[in-house]
Design a protein around this motif. Sequence first.
Motif, PDB file in Angstrom:
ATOM      1  N   GLY A  53       0.829  -1.191   0.000  1.00  0.00           N
ATOM      2  CA  GLY A  53       0.000   0.000   0.000  1.00  0.00           C
ATOM      3  C   GLY A  53       0.862   1.238   0.000  1.00  0.00           C
ATOM      4  N   PRO A  54       0.283   2.398   0.366  1.00  0.00           N
ATOM      5  CA  PRO A  54       1.027   3.653   0.295  1.00  0.00           C
ATOM      6  C   PRO A  54       2.259   3.686   1.186  1.00  0.00           C
ATOM      7  CG  PRO A  54      -1.326   4.041   0.573  1.00  0.00           C
ATOM      8  CD  PRO A  54      -1.109   2.583   0.778  1.00  0.00           C
ATOM      9  N   ASP A 123       2.953  -0.234 -14.312  1.00  0.00           N
ATOM     10  CA  ASP A 123       4.219   0.032 -13.634  1.00  0.00           C
ATOM     11  C   ASP A 123       4.040   0.089 -12.127  1.00  0.00           C
ATOM     12  OD1 ASP A 123       2.708   2.311 -13.503  1.00  0.00           O
ATOM     13  OD2 ASP A 123       4.278   3.682 -14.171  1.00  0.00           O
ATOM     14  N   ILE A 124       2.955  -0.509 -11.634  1.00  0.00           N
ATOM     15  CA  ILE A 124       2.658  -0.488 -10.203  1.00  0.00           C
ATOM     16  C   ILE A 124       2.906  -1.874  -9.620  1.00  0.00           C
ATOM     17  CG2 ILE A 124       0.861  -0.123  -8.462  1.00  0.00           C
ATOM     18  CD1 ILE A 124      -0.529   1.685 -10.534  1.00  0.00           C
ATOM     19  N   VAL A 125       3.703  -1.940  -8.565  1.00  0.00           N
ATOM     20  CA  VAL A 125       3.924  -3.187  -7.843  1.00  0.00           C
ATOM     21  C   VAL A 125       2.800  -3.338  -6.820  1.00  0.00           C
ATOM     22  CG1 VAL A 125       5.478  -4.506  -6.367  1.00  0.00           C
ATOM     23  CG2 VAL A 125       6.420  -3.025  -8.150  1.00  0.00           C
ATOM     24  N   VAL A 126       1.891  -4.255  -7.078  1.00  0.00           N
ATOM     25  CA  VAL A 126       0.763  -4.441  -6.164  1.00  0.00           C
ATOM     26  C   VAL A 126       1.119  -5.357  -5.007  1.00  0.00           C
ATOM     27  CG1 VAL A 126      -0.921  -4.013  -7.973  1.00  0.00           C
ATOM     28  CG2 VAL A 126      -0.236  -6.362  -7.478  1.00  0.00           C
ATOM     29  N   GLY A 127       2.162  -6.185  -5.185  1.00  0.00           N
ATOM     30  CA  GLY A 127       2.539  -7.080  -4.107  1.00  0.00           C
ATOM     31  C   GLY A 127       3.698  -7.957  -4.522  1.00  0.00           C
ATOM     32  N   SER A 128       4.068  -8.862  -3.632  1.00  0.00           N
ATOM     33  CA  SER A 128       5.133  -9.817  -3.951  1.00  0.00           C
ATOM     34  C   SER A 128       4.680 -11.211  -3.534  1.00  0.00           C
ATOM     35  CB  SER A 128       6.437  -9.450  -3.247  1.00  0.00           C
ATOM     36  OG  SER A 128       6.307  -9.529  -1.839  1.00  0.00           O
ATOM     37  N   LEU A 129       5.096 -12.199  -4.323  1.00  0.00           N
ATOM     38  CA  LEU A 129       4.712 -13.594  -4.107  1.00  0.00           C
ATOM     39  C   LEU A 129       5.961 -14.383  -3.742  1.00  0.00           C
ATOM     40  CD1 LEU A 129       2.503 -15.818  -4.341  1.00  0.00           C
ATOM     41  CD2 LEU A 129       3.135 -16.015  -6.758  1.00  0.00           C
ATOM     42  N   VAL A 167      -6.896  -6.008  -0.634  1.00  0.00           N
ATOM     43  CA  VAL A 167      -7.564  -6.351   0.614  1.00  0.00           C
ATOM     44  C   VAL A 167      -7.938  -5.104   1.392  1.00  0.00           C
ATOM     45  CG1 VAL A 167      -7.247  -7.489   2.851  1.00  0.00           C
ATOM     46  CG2 VAL A 167      -6.445  -8.589   0.749  1.00  0.00           C
ATOM     47  N   HIS A 168      -7.035  -4.109   1.385  1.00  0.00           N
ATOM     48  CA  HIS A 168      -7.258  -2.918   2.195  1.00  0.00           C
ATOM     49  C   HIS A 168      -8.170  -1.905   1.515  1.00  0.00           C
ATOM     50  CE1 HIS A 168      -4.487  -3.980   5.394  1.00  0.00           C
ATOM     51  NE2 HIS A 168      -3.707  -4.478   4.450  1.00  0.00           N
ATOM     52  N   GLY A 169      -8.354  -2.011   0.207  1.00  0.00           N
ATOM     53  CA  GLY A 169      -9.306  -1.128  -0.455  1.00  0.00           C
ATOM     54  C   GLY A 169      -8.864   0.302  -0.619  1.00  0.00           C
ATOM     55  N   ASP A 170      -7.564   0.588  -0.448  1.00  0.00           N
ATOM     56  CA  ASP A 170      -7.103   1.952  -0.671  1.00  0.00           C
ATOM     57  C   ASP A 170      -5.683   1.906  -1.202  1.00  0.00           C
ATOM     58  OD1 ASP A 170      -5.584   1.251   1.484  1.00  0.00           O
ATOM     59  OD2 ASP A 170      -6.513   2.663   2.873  1.00  0.00           O
ATOM     60  N   GLY A 171      -5.060   3.083  -1.310  1.00  0.00           N
ATOM     61  CA  GLY A 171      -3.682   3.119  -1.746  1.00  0.00           C
ATOM     62  C   GLY A 171      -3.541   3.431  -3.217  1.00  0.00           C
ATOM     63  N   PRO A 172      -2.300   3.550  -3.685  1.00  0.00           N
ATOM     64  CA  PRO A 172      -2.053   3.981  -5.051  1.00  0.00           C
ATOM     65  C   PRO A 172      -2.542   3.012  -6.102  1.00  0.00           C
ATOM     66  CG  PRO A 172      -0.029   3.181  -4.015  1.00  0.00           C
ATOM     67  CD  PRO A 172      -1.063   3.276  -2.940  1.00  0.00           C
ATOM     68  N   VAL A 173      -2.642   1.725  -5.762  1.00  0.00           N
ATOM     69  CA  VAL A 173      -3.110   0.758  -6.761  1.00  0.00           C
ATOM     70  C   VAL A 173      -4.525   1.084  -7.188  1.00  0.00           C
ATOM     71  CG1 VAL A 173      -3.649  -1.649  -7.159  1.00  0.00           C
ATOM     72  CG2 VAL A 173      -1.599  -1.033  -5.895  1.00  0.00           C
TER      73      VAL A 173
END
Length: 486
Positions: A53-54, A123-129, A167-173
């Motif tokens: 998230g942010p 170009d957005i990293v939403v997460g890591s696996l 999951v959190h429903g906010d942030g730059p994504v």
Amino acid sequence: MPARPDYAAFIAGHAEVIERINSGEAGLPILGVVLRLAQSALGAAGMTFAEFGPSGGRIVAATGAAEWALGRPVDKGSPTTKRLLTGLRTQVISLNRIEGQFPEQATGHGLHTMLVTRAILGDIVVGSLQALYREVEDLPTIEHHTLIEFVATNLAHMYGHQVGLPVHGDGPVVAALADGLAIIDYDRKVRLWNPAAEEVTGLSTADVLNATLPFPIPVLGQTLDHRLADGRWLKITASELTGTVDSIVVTFRDISDQHRRDGDRDLFVALTSHELRTPVTVIKGYADTLNSHWDELPEYERRHATDVIGQRAGELAKLVDRLLSAADQSGPTTGSPPTPFDLVEALRVAERDLPTALRRRLLVRLPVDLPKAIGDRSTITTILTELVTNADKYSGDGTVIELTAHSDERTVVFRVSDRGIGVRPEHVERAFDRFWQAESGDRRRFPGAGLGLYLVRRVIERQNGWVSLRPRDGGGTVAEVRLPRG
């Protein structure tokens, strides 16, 4: 070296995932299914997915030998995380060669190697696996690299389609995904209308092209919140299109959730006013009775009145303390530094401080040989009270609330488990948000101001621990707290 991925089983399982998404399933349940499928195909001991998230990240899904990490925060500023976010997209890392608490905790669980890749949307990293392996010989091959990247790409697409994620429903994504874009001339005629604009407004390109922009624009360089006829809210920005003399770029996104949160804050104020008013009214009533009828009341009634006043004053003090803590979003700066302490003894003291009605519902099963935890012993009473109170609120009368504890190689754990209505998978993270309520308005069946779990998470993470919620097998909810082991 691990065996080659079982592509046939993976493809069959992946097809099932798609069918479940098409039938309406979404969010964390599907994310968990994908991780279990990937764990089997990759021959890993466990999998984790960290959502960013942010300001930071959090492990929102974990399987197998990595389930202990569920709910754990991820520091985006740590050298290891920076390396994962800026280096090669997919990397193999020996956990005993990098610094930080997560690698130490993972190696303490017998995990040696991590295959990690980024889930990227645009170009957005939403997460890591992460796929985690036990043995030194379990070094993933190029086929494992390819497969984990494929899984991460699919997870990124889930974010793109917003099927219950993030999951959190906010942030730059979310902001980036939801942005509509229009180019208009100085007569406000639309010259370009991108697909996201269609999604946000429900108006097709054919509806608006060469027509007047269907909502107002702010002063150039500023923003404007505008409510559509259907009740949704847009945040609108406008600026001149570089290289032109008569074109304006207008971007907009749906911020209805933000306005709903503002409404939730109004609800919070109303609920808090009610919760403050109740003990104050009781205290005043009993005090007035004592003041006006002291000589007429028998001794046992006077004692009862003073007992009630003391109890309600204690409740009022706790409520005020919660409100003051919640008002400070930057985080408390007070509190004892983490030190080793006897968690079992602290939990038993905290149990004795619970209200009588809660103590009667609580079934305590604590081991006698639990290792010491590292943290702030003085906070355990607050943490246990909040978790048991929350379990009590969502459980039927007569059902048992269980308090258990155990340890592993790197953490000491205690759990509060109930047989109540259960937490929905899509709410296991949002439940820790400030002011958040699963229900709102006239539909709310349960009292509260949405502060308890928010405060619990802040207090625990200040001690380098973490807390998570999950549905309980057979019905109910499990709240799990992990602290570093002494």
